[in-house]
Scaffold this active site. Structure first.
Site, PDB file in Angstrom:
ATOM      1  N   LYS A 124     -52.869   3.683 -31.018  1.00 26.77           N
ATOM      2  CA  LYS A 124     -53.852   3.666 -29.876  1.00 26.77           C
ATOM      3  C   LYS A 124     -55.199   4.011 -30.342  1.00 26.77           C
ATOM      4  CE  LYS A 124     -53.339   3.513 -25.292  1.00 26.77           C
ATOM      5  NZ  LYS A 124     -52.452   2.890 -24.746  1.00 26.77           N
ATOM      6  N   ASP A 164     -56.705  -1.215 -22.542  1.00 28.34           N
ATOM      7  CA  ASP A 164     -56.216   0.156 -21.748  1.00 28.34           C
ATOM      8  C   ASP A 164     -57.087   0.311 -20.792  1.00 28.34           C
ATOM      9  OD1 ASP A 164     -53.789   1.882 -22.281  1.00 28.34           O
ATOM     10  OD2 ASP A 164     -55.429   3.421 -21.857  1.00 28.34           O
TER      11      ASP A 164
END
Ligand code: GLU
Length: 445
Positions: A124, A164
């Protein structure tokens, strides 16, 4: 393994990283029994290794705003676990981004990606950059500055970022453009790309669509008819939009969506092409508010500063951000007779809310299972890029459906306890076992 001992050590090592510690604790509690049946895991230090990221990149992102002022943000990429495939996971641009939040997301991503059945490790990244109110030119300059630093650490078989919160098709396009220029290659290093340059069909819809395929399977398992059920959704971005679209298609009626400013209740249902398209308009406005929905559709009502969990509905779908549904909300949902809660956001519910659902044997499923359709479709995009082909809507949708069914099956296989399915336990055990097996086979690295 003793969860409390491990957590005490981790808290001392990473003080204040509350979201990361929350995510780790949740997984460790679920897997404790299974882990203790495998002394070879203990010997190989699997837990000590799996809770620490493989590596973390932190960097300065300087850029110039429209007034000529120099701005400085922090950028991160957490390559959490590469045991089962190249690192894979989104980039988040949001003022709440910290190392702790990206470590929690990377940790969750590792198990989520394992559940998809595709060979992808967990990662991430992101920045504390706030896109709200920024011009298109500022967004572009920020994305470019971010990639100028990141590009050496990513690649089609190394680490493949995607979108995201705060990062959609537009931002991926800008990041990919700069990556391509610096790396001098046109490969599938980002997913969520535009359709004209290697993107996959259905990628924007995939998280929300996949979530509803999963919810459909939960309903089937418990002999519940999804058709005709009322649904409250939080958020109004890309994920919420996909969820509303598919829920409507499957015959459910979504009556609430929300934003940071409050929620909209639309008794008639957010179910016409015009209403669903308006969600996109709201998002594209960049103002991060849902209130204008009530002006546009006067039969609906706006509740400022409130969460949609106070609505009397059958199904609740948190689709916005971590810890957006707390214990109080969980109690309200139960009191109102909600029959199913599925996290579409990552770790959308606080730990005590999750415990409450499970203690009360309510039907609840965690984000790493429910929202895995997004990254699964990214995996399909990587495959298409590697093969230099593109699949049709039908082909991608068939894969997505199959993958969500498989994830559901894994949750049931590991989470069933008599009549009740503990989806949290099921998802955590299934994801963990796959990653742990791969780590065992690869030695101490
Ligand atoms: N950000 C999404 C997630 O949380 C998608 C990641 C991706 O497509 O790589 O899973």
């Amino acid at each position: 393994m003793k969860v409390n001992d491990i957590m005490t050590r981790l808290e001392a090592k990473h003080p204040g990283e509350s979201e990361y510690l929350q995510a780790v604790r949740e997984v460790l509690i679920s897997i404790e029994d299974v882990y203790n049946q495998h002394p070879e895991f203990e010997k190989a230090g699997i837990i000590e290794r799996i809770v620490e990221p493989d590596r973390i990149f932190t960097f300065r992102v300087p850029w110039v705003d429209d007034n000529g002022k120099v701005q400085v943000n922090i950028g991160y990429r957490v390559q959490f676990n590469g045991a089962i495939g190249p690192y894979k996971g989104g980039i988040r641009f949001h003022p709440s981004v910290t190392l702790s939040s990206l470590k929690f997301l990377g940790f969750e991503q590792t198990f989520k990606n394992a559940l998809t059945t595709l060979p992808m490790g967990g990662a991430k990244g992101g920045s504390d950059f706030a896109p709200k109110g920024r011009s298109q030119a500022e967004i572009m300059r920020f994305c470019q500055a971010f990639v100028v630093e990141l590009w050496r650490n990513i690649g089609p078989d190394t680490d493949v970022p995607a979108g995201d919160i705060g990062v959609g098709g537009r931002e991926v396009g800008y990041m990919f453009g700069m990556y391509k220029k610096l790396a001098r290659e046109h490969t599938g290093t980002f997913t969520g790309k535009g359709l004209t340059f290697g993107g996959s069909r259905l990628r924007p819809e995939a998280t929300g669509f996949g979530a509803l395929y999963f919810v459909q399977k939960m309903c089937d398992e418990y002999h519940i008819m999804l058709r005709g059920k009322t649904v409250a959704v939080s958020g109004f971005g890309n994920v919420a939009w996909g969820a509303v679209t598919k829920a409507t298609e499957l015959g459910a009626k979504v009556v609430a969506i929300s934003g940071p400013d409050g929620y909209i209740y639309d008794e008639d249902g957010i179910n016409t092409p015009e209403k669903i398209a308006f969600m996109l308009e709201l998002r594209n406005s960049g103002n991060d508010v849902v209130a204008p929905y009530a002006d546009k559709f006067p039969r609906s009502r706006f509740f400022p500063g409130k969460k949609p969990w106070e609505c009397k509905v059958d199904i609740a779908l948190p689709c916005a951000i971590q810890n957006e549904l707390n214990l109080e909300d969980a109690k309200t949902l139960k009191k109102n007779g909600v029959i199913l809660v599925a996290e579409v956001s990552n770790m959308g519910c606080t730990s005590d809310a999750v415990d409450f659902f499970i203690e009360n044997e309510m039907l609840f499923a965690p984000g790493k299972a429910v929202n895995a359709g997004g990254v699964a479709c990214s995996g399909l995009e990587m495959t298409q890029n590697a093969m230099h082909i593109s699949w049709s809507n039908e082909e991608v949708d068939k894969w997505l459906h199959q993958i969500m069914n498989d994830i559901h099956e894994q949750c049931v296989a590991h989470g069933r306890n008599d009549e009740y399915i503990n989806y949290v336990k099921g998802a955590n055990i299934a994801g963990f076992m796959k990653v742990a097996d791969a780590m065992m086979a690869q030695g101490i690295v």
